[in-house]
Design a protein around this motif. Structure first.
Motif, short mmCIF file in Angstrom:
data_model
loop_
_atom_site.label_atom_id
_atom_site.label_comp_id
_atom_site.label_asym_id
_atom_site.label_seq_id
_atom_site.Cartn_x
_atom_site.Cartn_y
_atom_site.Cartn_z
N CYS A 1 28.12 -56.99 82.73
CA CYS A 1 27.96 -58.42 82.98
C CYS A 1 26.98 -59.02 81.98
O CYS A 1 27.24 -60.10 81.42
CB CYS A 1 27.46 -58.65 84.41
N TYR A 2 25.88 -58.33 81.73
CA TYR A 2 24.88 -58.84 80.78
C TYR A 2 25.44 -58.91 79.37
O TYR A 2 25.24 -59.88 78.64
CB TYR A 2 23.64 -57.94 80.83
N GLN A 3 26.19 -57.87 78.96
CA GLN A 3 26.73 -57.85 77.61
C GLN A 3 27.84 -58.87 77.40
O GLN A 3 27.94 -59.47 76.33
CB GLN A 3 27.27 -56.44 77.30
N GLN A 4 28.68 -59.09 78.40
CA GLN A 4 29.82 -59.98 78.23
C GLN A 4 29.46 -61.44 78.46
O GLN A 4 29.98 -62.32 77.77
CB GLN A 4 30.97 -59.59 79.17
N THR A 5 28.59 -61.71 79.44
CA THR A 5 28.30 -63.11 79.78
C THR A 5 26.92 -63.57 79.33
O THR A 5 26.66 -64.78 79.31
CB THR A 5 28.38 -63.32 81.30
N ALA A 6 26.03 -62.62 78.98
CA ALA A 6 24.62 -62.90 78.65
C ALA A 6 23.83 -63.32 79.89
O ALA A 6 22.70 -63.79 79.77
CB ALA A 6 24.49 -63.95 77.55
N TRP A 7 24.40 -63.14 81.06
CA TRP A 7 23.72 -63.46 82.32
C TRP A 7 23.62 -62.19 83.17
O TRP A 7 24.50 -61.34 83.16
CB TRP A 7 24.50 -64.52 83.11
N LEU A 8 22.53 -62.12 83.94
CA LEU A 8 22.32 -60.98 84.84
C LEU A 8 22.49 -61.42 86.28
O LEU A 8 21.95 -62.46 86.68
CB LEU A 8 20.92 -60.41 84.65
N PRO A 9 23.26 -60.67 87.09
CA PRO A 9 23.44 -61.06 88.49
C PRO A 9 22.15 -60.89 89.29
O PRO A 9 21.41 -59.93 89.10
CB PRO A 9 24.51 -60.08 89.00
N MET A 10 21.91 -61.82 90.19
CA MET A 10 20.82 -61.67 91.14
C MET A 10 21.26 -60.67 92.20
O MET A 10 22.45 -60.54 92.50
CB MET A 10 20.48 -63.02 91.78
N HIS A 11 20.29 -59.92 92.74
CA HIS A 11 20.62 -58.97 93.80
C HIS A 11 19.74 -59.25 95.02
O HIS A 11 18.53 -59.18 94.93
CB HIS A 11 20.37 -57.54 93.31
N PRO A 12 20.35 -59.61 96.15
CA PRO A 12 21.78 -59.83 96.35
C PRO A 12 22.26 -61.09 95.64
O PRO A 12 21.46 -61.96 95.30
CB PRO A 12 21.91 -59.96 97.87
N PHE A 13 23.59 -61.18 95.46
CA PHE A 13 24.16 -62.30 94.70
C PHE A 13 23.70 -63.65 95.20
O PHE A 13 23.49 -64.58 94.42
CB PHE A 13 25.69 -62.26 94.81
N THR A 14 23.59 -63.81 96.50
CA THR A 14 23.37 -65.13 97.09
C THR A 14 21.89 -65.50 97.22
O THR A 14 21.57 -66.55 97.77
CB THR A 14 24.04 -65.22 98.47
#
Length: 291
Positions: free
Chosen positions: A21-34
């Motif tokens: 996700c970081y490599q393709q979008t340059a964004w990191l998901p929050m954990h948990p997502f919401t």
């Protein structure tokens, strides 16, 4: 939120997803997502998770935070998968009492190895901090000397959200997810994130997550680090062996946080800006995240 837990000694891991996700979008998901994030949130990594502590907007900076308008992101970048194949896709059509056709599509996804995943998010959009260069020195001074004594901290400089989203991660080899959604579509990503999607059967799946009513959050961040000049200075002290360290001790110090060498009287209001720098969060930081 739906979860489909694997059984039988499965090790659950989202690290491959985080990295992709970081490599393709340059964004990191929050954990948990919401879990909500805001521009300017100050965070630390605790037990492999980002924990917001405060917002720098409350740090009495000389300059106010300048925030961008909401920016739509490229939808195509938010289709991610690794080691996943669609084994079956079939659509049933029913005619309702109002003479309209209703569709229900079932798909079967096969995951080759533990950690393989499929992820999709719809309508991603972002807000960015636009005046970082103007505030960073003031922020460094107030975070490390005037108001706080931080040495390891991150500042959120971008926040992205996505509406309908879905993620499935394998917990073991040859995992399988059987799911269905109320639409006529053969695309695995569209079926995964549709608001009607549901998991009908899981085999070896570590998690299947989606939400209908809450956005998923993603972020960019700057990390506080020792400046290049100070790194060179204290690295030289270790290498020159001024403290008469043994060979093994020197090797250990080269892997340690050089800030631990800084004496109390060396870091003060006058020197703090020169001691620190801010760098973009990297894959090294992603590797520290836990599931």
């Amino acid at each position: 939120m739906l979860a489909c837990l694997a059984t039988g000694g499965v090790i659950m891991s989202k690290k491959e997803f985080y990295s992709h996700c970081y490599q393709q979008t340059a964004w990191l998901p929050m954990h948990p997502f919401t879990r909500r994030l805001a521009l300017g949130d100050l965070c630390q990594l605790r037990q492999g998770r980002f924990q917001p502590l405060l917002n720098i907007g409350d740090a009495h900076l000389v300059e106010n935070l300048l925030v961008s308008r909401e920016i739509p992101l490229d939808q195509n970048g938010w289709e991610l998968s690794s080691g996943v194949k669609q084994l079956l896709c079939e659509t049933q059509t029913e005619q309702g009492g109002d003479s309209e056709d209703y569709y229900w599509t079932r798909q079967v996804l096969d995951f080759s190895q533990p950690g393989d995943f499929i992820f999709h998010a719809r309508k991603p959009k972002a807000n960015l901090l636009l005046n970082w260069a103007q505030i960073k020195d003031d922020l460094t001074l107030k975070l490390t000397q005037l108001h706080y004594g931080f040495r390891q901290v991150y500042v959120i400089t971008g926040v992205a959200t996505a509406e309908d989203w879905g993620l499935a991660v394998a917990g073991q080899a040859d995992a399988r997810l059987e799911m269905s959604a109320a639409l006529c579509e053969s695309n695995s990503f569209s079926l995964l994130s549709h608001n009607s999607a549901r998991a009908d059967r899981c085999t070896g799946i570590a998690c299947y997550e989606k939400t209908k009513d809450q956005a998923a959050y993603f972020f960019k961040a700057k990390k506080l680090v020792m400046s290049d000049a100070m790194t060179d200075r204290y690295l030289s002290l270790v290498v020159e062996n001024k403290a008469e360290l043994g060979g093994g001790e020197i090797a250990n110090w080269l892997q340690a946080d050089l800030l631990d060498l800084v004496k109390v009287n060396e870091l003060n209001l006058t020197t703090s800006i020169g001691f620190f720098n801010w760098v973009d969060m990297s894959l090294d930081d992603v590797a520290l995240l836990s599931d």
